[in-house]
Design an enzyme around this catalytic site. Sequence first.
Site, PDB file in Angstrom:
ATOM      1  CE  LYS A  53      -4.061  -2.431   2.080  1.00 49.99           C
ATOM      2  NZ  LYS A  53      -4.755  -2.528   3.114  1.00 49.99           N
ATOM      3  CD  GLN A  97      -3.835  -4.293   6.524  1.00 54.28           C
ATOM      4  OE1 GLN A  97      -3.624  -3.249   5.838  1.00 54.28           O
ATOM      5  NE2 GLN A  97      -4.288  -5.349   5.929  1.00 54.28           N
ATOM      6  CG  ASP A 120      -9.521   0.285   4.770  1.00 53.68           C
ATOM      7  OD1 ASP A 120      -9.576  -0.373   3.642  1.00 53.68           O
ATOM      8  OD2 ASP A 120      -8.700   0.426   5.667  1.00 53.68           O
TER       9      ASP A 120
END
Length: 286
Positions: A53, A97, A120
Amino acid sequence: MGEIIDGKILSMQIKDELKVRNAEFEKKFGRKIKLAVVLVGENPASKVYVRNKIKSAEYIGIESLSFYLPEDAEEDEVLKLVKTLADDSSVDAILVQLPLPAHISEEKVLDIIPVEKDVDGFSDRNVGKLTLGKECIAACTPEGIIELLKSKNIELTEKNAVVIGRSNIVGKPIALLLLRENCTVTVCHSKTVGLKEICKEADIIVAAIGKPEFVKADMVKEGAVVIDVGINRTENGLKGDVDFLSVRDKASFITPVPGGVGPMTIAMLMKNAILCAERRESRNGL
Ligand code: GUN
């Protein structure tokens, strides 16, 4: 034999477009877009994802700030960090994450991320909007799947879609996105009775259960489109949730592992980071 949908190539094309969009943003607003990335612990898969990422952000020109906390970090420490990033006006988007270590509440951590920085699409507000069919930031993996399907002009309206797995990250949001595309959606999970028969009726199968090579050829209808979300580390290497070689013979389209859904998740994350920043500037301009 089914055609492979190459997520690596498509994600590169998307990232090249995002590079241009990012440069336009910088020119217009005189600043870089800033994405904060938080990784807690040593999960090897998470470390790889986070590294990729950050690399993609660099490629596009998005500034990433990374924060690595140890496996035994206290919940309060993580909450404090995310709160600081939430309050920091120089940060456009926050990524935590998942999974977090078991002693840390994912719910509490995700609740601190403001909806406008929720890159997200995991916040209650974004999930609510997705459910109501409103404009929102949706989870990156499901968004990537829709892009993969659209890249091959696969008709979705009126199709039977079967999603295997009901996670908040993939199963539930992809079911909602497919519904938005006028599919008739069935969500199967570990307690589903007659899974094989249900799968055999599917025009589109999305496998997101985390069991290596779970979907076999005898569960798949001739000509079905098969999307494999699984990334399972086994003694025989990285395996998807689909028994690729046998299922490919029956499918019309199939995604590989690796190189299918995975790279698309990252491309969608980058798109969402730019969206967070663009929406913030348009709010400021009001
Ligand atoms: N863990 C697995 N997939 C994802 C994702 O898309 N975003 C985050 N933050 N964590 C994940």
